[in-house]
Scaffold this active site. Structure first.
Site, mmCIF file in Angstrom:
data_model
loop_
_atom_site.group_PDB
_atom_site.id
_atom_site.type_symbol
_atom_site.label_atom_id
_atom_site.label_comp_id
_atom_site.label_asym_id
_atom_site.label_seq_id
_atom_site.Cartn_x
_atom_site.Cartn_y
_atom_site.Cartn_z
ATOM 1 N N SER A 134 0.823 -1.190 0.000
ATOM 2 C CA SER A 134 0.000 0.000 0.000
ATOM 3 C C SER A 134 0.867 1.253 0.000
ATOM 4 O O SER A 134 1.787 1.378 0.811
ATOM 5 C CB SER A 134 -0.898 -0.026 1.240
ATOM 6 O OG SER A 134 -1.686 1.124 1.250
ATOM 7 N N GLY A 135 0.608 2.145 -0.914
ATOM 8 C CA GLY A 135 1.359 3.398 -0.987
ATOM 9 C C GLY A 135 2.599 3.299 -1.863
ATOM 10 O O GLY A 135 3.378 4.247 -1.975
ATOM 11 N N THR B 251 -1.524 2.615 -8.079
ATOM 12 C CA THR B 251 -2.592 3.363 -8.740
ATOM 13 C C THR B 251 -2.000 4.443 -9.638
ATOM 14 O O THR B 251 -2.460 4.652 -10.766
ATOM 15 C CB THR B 251 -3.523 3.966 -7.682
ATOM 16 O OG1 THR B 251 -3.992 2.901 -6.855
ATOM 17 C CG2 THR B 251 -4.692 4.674 -8.297
ATOM 18 N N ASN C 108 -1.162 5.376 3.175
ATOM 19 C CA ASN C 108 -1.311 6.058 1.890
ATOM 20 C C ASN C 108 -2.491 7.011 1.978
ATOM 21 O O ASN C 108 -3.577 6.628 2.409
ATOM 22 C CB ASN C 108 -1.564 4.987 0.811
ATOM 23 C CG ASN C 108 -1.675 5.579 -0.577
ATOM 24 O OD1 ASN C 108 -1.614 6.801 -0.751
ATOM 25 N ND2 ASN C 108 -1.842 4.724 -1.571
ATOM 26 N N SER D 114 -5.332 5.679 -0.592
ATOM 27 C CA SER D 114 -5.200 4.230 -0.691
ATOM 28 C C SER D 114 -6.431 3.617 -1.351
ATOM 29 O O SER D 114 -7.569 3.949 -1.018
ATOM 30 C CB SER D 114 -5.029 3.664 0.713
ATOM 31 O OG SER D 114 -4.859 2.283 0.636
ATOM 32 N N SER D 115 -6.173 2.747 -2.318
ATOM 33 C CA SER D 115 -7.293 2.076 -2.997
ATOM 34 C C SER D 115 -7.874 1.070 -2.017
ATOM 35 O O SER D 115 -7.162 0.186 -1.545
ATOM 36 C CB SER D 115 -6.802 1.348 -4.240
ATOM 37 O OG SER D 115 -5.980 2.183 -4.999
ATOM 38 N N GLY E 181 -2.523 -3.217 -2.134
ATOM 39 C CA GLY E 181 -1.241 -3.852 -1.833
ATOM 40 C C GLY E 181 -1.267 -4.562 -0.493
ATOM 41 O O GLY E 181 -2.149 -4.348 0.341
ATOM 42 N N GLU F 88 -0.830 -5.364 3.126
ATOM 43 C CA GLU F 88 -0.775 -4.382 4.209
ATOM 44 C C GLU F 88 -0.799 -5.028 5.588
ATOM 45 O O GLU F 88 -1.442 -6.038 5.827
ATOM 46 C CB GLU F 88 -1.855 -3.306 4.045
ATOM 47 C CG GLU F 88 -3.247 -3.641 4.368
ATOM 48 C CD GLU F 88 -4.208 -2.476 4.042
ATOM 49 O OE1 GLU F 88 -3.791 -1.438 3.488
ATOM 50 O OE2 GLU F 88 -5.385 -2.636 4.346
HETATM 51 N N1 LIG Z 1 5.263 8.116 -9.976
HETATM 52 C C1 LIG Z 1 4.911 8.891 -8.962
HETATM 53 N N2 LIG Z 1 5.212 10.199 -9.008
HETATM 54 C C2 LIG Z 1 4.866 10.999 -7.993
HETATM 55 N N3 LIG Z 1 4.205 10.569 -6.905
HETATM 56 C C3 LIG Z 1 3.868 9.288 -6.806
HETATM 57 C C4 LIG Z 1 4.199 8.369 -7.855
HETATM 58 N N4 LIG Z 1 3.738 7.163 -7.498
HETATM 59 C C5 LIG Z 1 3.136 7.316 -6.297
HETATM 60 N N5 LIG Z 1 3.221 8.588 -5.885
HETATM 61 C C6 LIG Z 1 2.696 9.144 -4.643
HETATM 62 O O1 LIG Z 1 2.420 8.064 -3.784
HETATM 63 C C7 LIG Z 1 1.069 8.070 -3.388
HETATM 64 C C8 LIG Z 1 0.570 6.665 -3.274
HETATM 65 O O2 LIG Z 1 0.536 6.075 -4.496
HETATM 66 P P1 LIG Z 1 -0.621 5.094 -4.942
HETATM 67 O O3 LIG Z 1 -1.913 5.616 -4.499
HETATM 68 O O4 LIG Z 1 -0.409 4.829 -6.358
HETATM 69 O O5 LIG Z 1 -0.263 3.830 -4.103
HETATM 70 P P2 LIG Z 1 -0.889 2.391 -4.193
HETATM 71 O O6 LIG Z 1 0.232 1.474 -4.492
HETATM 72 O O7 LIG Z 1 -1.995 2.422 -5.149
HETATM 73 O O8 LIG Z 1 -1.401 2.119 -2.773
HETATM 74 P P3 LIG Z 1 -2.689 1.348 -2.276
HETATM 75 O O9 LIG Z 1 -2.364 -0.078 -2.339
HETATM 76 O O10 LIG Z 1 -2.881 1.824 -0.944
HETATM 77 O O11 LIG Z 1 -3.772 1.753 -3.193
HETATM 78 C C9 LIG Z 1 0.356 8.877 -4.422
HETATM 79 O O12 LIG Z 1 -0.767 9.482 -3.926
HETATM 80 C C10 LIG Z 1 1.404 9.877 -4.864
HETATM 81 O O13 LIG Z 1 1.393 10.961 -4.017
HETATM 82 MG MG LIG Z 2 -3.922 2.247 -5.114
#
Ligand SMILES: Nc1ncnc2c1ncn2[C@@H]1O[C@H](COP(=O)(O)OP(=O)(O)OP(=O)(O)O)[C@@H](O)[C@H]1O
Ligand SMILES: [Mg+2]
Length: 1045
Positions: free
Chosen positions: A124-125, A129, A174, A177-178, A406, A408
């Protein structure tokens, strides 16, 4: 192509091969872990990640797997220019990027026509996404589009903020977080343009609606509505702006987020809803539901004296009923009572306080959860491909994008974490299945020498969770369904009984002392592939049951809000069958997801979270090491290094690269393996660069493949040319055949016509000949049908022939012999023609000539057939005079005076007695003739006195002018000889008008000598002309015969 060296010469261009280009472009670490020297060292691996992360190089490859480290800051690497850089470029030719992976997947889909999927994993994070959004953006911007597809791209992109607003929340790990799993299929048409999309959603974390851990929030949409919705909207929804006023929003004690603006996001979401195709009415209904959840949260219960439960917040209920579109009293009743059916009879019993609270929360979760599902359906409708595209039969290929929650580990992990982590176990299984295990198995089946790489196979954990009858989910379901007293603790005990001793399962009771200390009695621990997680069993049964009381369902399915009436179906209430438990549902949907993913060609994005503080530039080595470990990146690398970067079935490899070798182009007819071997030998592959398996070629280094790809790219114009040439040849041949065919048709038509014409002519000719023959046979008959043609023909031919052969002058007496029928006509014609010719001749005659002719006619009258020399004279012209002017004596001329000499001719005069010859000139005037001896006129003969002229019949020139007897002055007749006797006599006879007095004597001429005496001239034929005195005293003229014929 020179292949072995570090440089490849393709069409005169010199290109650097991958390795040298790599170092030139990217000096920080290696951009592909495969190139890492010490590939067994985890430290080296992490150091490489760290160094690159320090330089904002967040992407690194392990072969074809993309490792992405969350930068926690906006990087300038996602612009349109960057997209253009990565379009159509070979994977390894340019620095690693999510766009390179997107492009590569897209091109693989297009060239191989195989469905693809991109699996994004990480905790997660870690940025899953975000990565999925970048991929979608790349496709929306770079793929070909038309008008419909342009709006589709926009909708695709706009579906994200909507789903995130309703399905994402701030967690400790996050801020966005999805809280649901998302698998999105994007369909592309045969041109590679996106034509539709479909989303599958997995298990929304509904418990968040009613409860949040400390520091976490409910789903974004609640906060966005309260912060962004205008006053009127909030009034309609009976909402207040402050989230603190809502019980469901205060549990985590974290109403605001520093990283995002709810107000701005609200605007984004509302706009996105309209782009996707939500009407204002839809939006209003949706917001009614969102607001109703908040009102539900604020619905409070009181406990009566007799233990009955009642609602203390009556206004809430009124608002709630209005927003949900249901009957208020029914709702009130349903929230505080339950309906039981015993022995076929329905009974209503009041709920306890706790039961009422949990019924309320269950309703809130159900309403929100089902609305979320409806939302996804609605978005799917908007993204669905147009009917005609879907049914057009044109091949559509699909790229699937999996962005799922992800792995967690929280302080308190419950049913949701259990499901989420189970899902991640399954994905890891898939990863192992598709990369590590299948890779190794493939080497074995292909008979490639191979050193097996050890890796942890998490199948044992998957089995622990999902196995039938023995797995945690089965036990949980069983416990939920078991009659009698069941509770979360009995479930834990059952787990201990069944799974005790499993290496990945521990409980307080089963644990050793050290572990026991950190575990509560209500927990069980699973040793996941990614780490140990303690799950608190409290709420497991409830959450798995996910049940909503029947009377609440009944109320909801009567709602006049269409979204709710769609979500709560009447059949559900009638249907007594128990629906599947939540965990089993989730398990089944995951199994389906795995099937979907297995049917596609996978690409991987492995996301890593650099620190737990969401801070840019911080690289927590321990945290990263942990992720590298459980993501299996080291094993991944080892398999990759030990193995081959690229493999292809012989036929596919040969099919693609055969133009590069003359022996394999255009077709290889031998065994496939031999063909591939010939091809790679021609390309100059070194033995260590490749291996041939049983059905596949394995290429160890990417650069080998890229060089080959480059060569193919350079060869393409030649291939195009060859195709063009053969196509043109084919086309020209076809054209030639067509023309040839046409020529033959024309020719045969023409020949046919000619032959028919000839046959007709022959027929006519035969007919003619027959008629002629028949006519010939009947030629002597009267004119009748049998001979008419023949006779006509004869006539016609005669006349035609006559026309051509008419005599051309009057002397020409020739005339074609006429057929008997035309004798008379011919004679007429002949005469006519003669007359015509004569007429023409006469018209042409000059006076001179006329005179001549007249003289000749007279000569003819006199001499023709009378005198031997006549025929000879005919052709000779009569002259005007035989004497020149000067030959005639001037004296004579003067003597003659007015009587002009009309004709003069030398003559010989013979004496009448002795016949002595004397040369004289005979001159004729109009009225007399004179004999002149040089200058002296010897004798004048008046024409009127002339008695006659005698001429011999032979060819001589003797003639006698007979003078009157009585004229005494005259000495008798004059005997003369003249070489031009015919001319002279003719002229004289004409002048003297004595034509009828010319006498031609055949034997002798008698002439008068003076005084009554007579002389005789005898004519005889002799050999030559001689005039002499004969023996009898006659003048004897001997004249030769003239042959007149
Ligand atoms: N390529 C990137 N460039 C800039 N910021 C990023 C990038 N990837 C992730 N982030 C930052 O990290 C945060 C978390 O990313 P994201 O929501 O994609 O995580 P996740 O893997 O989908 O987590 P979860 O499993 O909780 O959904 C985003 O809100 C963003 O601020
Ligand atoms: Mg996500």
């Amino acid at each position: 192509m020179r292949y072995q060296g570090r440089e490849v010469d393709v069409e005169g261009r010199v290109r650097l091969v991958m390795e040298s280009a790599l170092t030139a472009r990217d000096r920080v670490g290696v951009q592909d872990f495969v190139l890492l020297e010490n590939y067994n060292s985890e430290a080296a691996f992490i150091e490489n990640l760290r160094r690159r992360f320090g330089e904002n190089l967040i992407y690194t490859y392990i072969g074809s797997v993309l490792v992405s480290v969350n930068p926690y800051k906006e990087l300038e690497i996602y612009s349109k220019q960057q997209m253009d850089r990565y379009r159509g470029v070979s994977f390894y030719e340019i620095s690693p990027h999510i766009y390179a992976l997107s492009d590569n997947t897209y091109r693989a889909m297009r060239t191989e026509r195989k469905d693809q999927c991109i699996l994004i994993s990480g905790e997660s994070g870690a940025g899953k996404t975000e990565a999925s959004k970048k991929i979608l953006l790349y496709y929306a911007v770079t793929c070909p589009t038309n008008d419909h597809m342009a709006t589709l791209g926009e909708r695709l992109l706009q579906s994200n903020p909507v789903l995130e607003a309703f399905g994402n929340a701030k967690t400790l790990r996050n801020d966005n977080s999805s809280r649901f799993g998302k698998y999105m299929d994007v369909q592309f048409d045969f041109r590679g343009a996106p034509v539709g999309s479909h989303i599958l959603n997995y298990l929304l974390e509904k418990s968040r609606v009613v409860h949040q851990n400390h520091g976490e929030r409910n789903f974004h949409i609640f906060y966005q509505l309260l912060d962004g919705g205008d006053d009127d909207l909030l009034t309609t929804l009976d909402l207040e702006r402050n989230p603190q006023n809502y019980h469901y929003l205060v549990k985590g004690n974290c109403p605001r987020l520093s990283s995002v603006s709810d107000k701005n996001n609200w605007k984004v979401v509302i706009k996105a809803l309209s782009v996707i195709g939500f009407t204002e009415e839809d939006v209003q209904k949706l917001l009614n539901i969102i607001a109703s959840v908040l009102h539900l949260g604020n619905t409070q219960f009181g406990e009566g004296e007799e233990g009955e439960t009642y609602i203390t917040t009556e206004t809430q209920i009124t608002n709630l009923a209005k927003l949900l579109g249901v009957d208020g009293s029914a709702l009130r009743e349903a929230l505080t009572h339950k309906k039981l059916t015993a022995k076929g009879e329905e009974m209503i019993s009041p709920l306890s306080f706790e039961q009422a609270v949990s019924a309320r929360d269950a309703l809130a979760k159900a309403v929100y959860g089902r609305t979320f599902t409806w939302l996804v359906e609605k978005i799917n409708q908007s993204l669905a491909p147009k009917e005609e595209i879907y049914h057009s039969g044109k091949a559509c290929s699909v790229i699937g994008l999996l962005d799922i929650y992800g792995f967690e580990v929280l302080q308190h992990n419950s049913f949701e974490q259990f499901c989420i982590n189970y899902c991640n176990e399954k994905l890891q299984q898939l990863f192992i299945e598709l990369t590590l295990r299948s890779e190794q198995e493939e080497y074995e089946t292909e008979g490639i020498a191979w050193e097996t790489v050890q890796y942890f196979d998490n199948k044992i954990i998957c089995d622990l969770i999902e196995e039938k009858h023995k797995g945690i989910i089965s036990i949980l379901d069983e416990e939920c369904l078991r009659p009698g007293e069941t509770c979360d603790v009995s479930f834990l005990e059952k787990l201990e009984d069944t799974l005790g001793g499993h290496p990945h399962f521990v409980t307080h009771k089963l644990a050793n002392g050290k572990t026991r200390r950190v575990m509560s009695r209500e927990e069980f621990r699973l040793l996941h592939y990614a780490g140990e997680v303690n799950y608190n069993v409290n709420g497991f049964l409830d959450k798995n049951n996910d049940s909503l009381s029947r009377n609440l369902k009944e109320v909801m399915c009567q709602s006049d809000n269409q979204i709710l009436s769609h979500c709560f179906r009447r059949e559900e209430v009638i249907d007594q069958k128990r629906p599947e438990m939540a965990a089993t549902q989730f398990k089944n949907s995951l199994t389906k997801l795995m099937e979907i993913l297995m049917s596609k060609e996978p690409s991987y994005v492995r996301c890593i979270k650099p620190n737990d503080a969401k801070q840019p530039g911080r690289f927590d080595e321990v945290l990263v090491r942990h992720q590298v470990k459980y993501l299996g990146l080291m094993e991944n690398l080892r398999v990759r290094r030990a193995g081959f970067a690229y493999r292809r079935r012989f036929e596919a490899f040969l099919q693609r690269y055969k133009p590069l070798c003359p022996e394999t182009w255009p077709n290889w007819h031998g065994r496939l393996a031999d063909g591939v071997s010939t091809l790679v030998n021609h390309l100059g592959y070194k033995p260590e660069e490749y291996k041939l398996g049983r059905s596949k070629i394995f290429i160890r280094f990417p650069k080998t493949l890229f060089t080959t790809e480059d060569a193919l790219e350079a060869k393409k114009p030649d291939i195009a040319l060859a195709l063009q040439t053969s196509w043109r040849g084919y086309r020209e041949r076809a054209k030639y055949q067509r023309i040839r065919h046409a020529v033959i048709v024309i020719q045969s038509g023409w020949r046919g016509m000619k032959a028919r014409r000839r046959a007709r002519r022959r027929r006519q000719a035969a007919e003619l000949i027959r008629r002629l023959i028949k006519g010939f046979i009947y030629r002597h008959e009267e004119y009748c049908p049998e001979n008419e043609y023949f006779l006509d023909h004869i006539r016609f031919s005669f006349l035609k022939n006559l026309r051509k052969n008419l005599p051309t002058n009057v002397l020409d007496k020739s005339w074609p012999v006429p057929p008997p029928l035309l004798v008379e006509a011919s004679e007429h014609l002949r005469r006519l023609n003669m007359r015509n010719m004569v007429m023409k001749y006469c018209r042409r005659v000059q006076p001179e000539w006329k005179k001549q002719m007249m003289q000749k006619v007279v000569a003819s009258e006199i001499f023709k057939d009378q005198k031997d020399s006549y025929p000879q004279s005919v052709g000779r012209l009569f002259l005007d005079s035989r004497l020149e002017r000067e030959q005639i004596s001037l004296k004579v001329v003067q003597t003659l005076g007015n009587d002009k000499v009309q004709y003069g001719v030398p003559v010989v005069k013979y004496d009448r007695r002795g016949f002595k010859p004397r040369p004289r000139q005979l001159l004729l005037t109009n009225t007399f003739a004179v004999l002149v001896d040089r200058t002296k006129i010897k004798q004048k003969i008046d024409y009127s006195a002339l008695r006659g002229i005698s001429v011999g019949s032979l060819s001589d020139g003797m003639f006698v002018l007979h003078m009157p007897n009585e004229d005494t002055k005259q000495k008798g007749d004059v005997v003369l000889h003249c070489n031009h006797v015919i001319e002279l006599v003719t002229k004289l006879a004409m002048m003297a008008s004595k034509v009828n007095y010319v006498n031609i004597s055949p034997g002798s001429i008698r002439f008068a000598v003076a005084r009554g005496k007579e002389g005789i001239i005898d004519f005889i034929r002799g050999s030559e002309l001689k005039v002499a005195k004969g023996k009898r005293g006659h003048l004897l003229v001997t004249a030769p015969r003239i042959n007149n014929t």
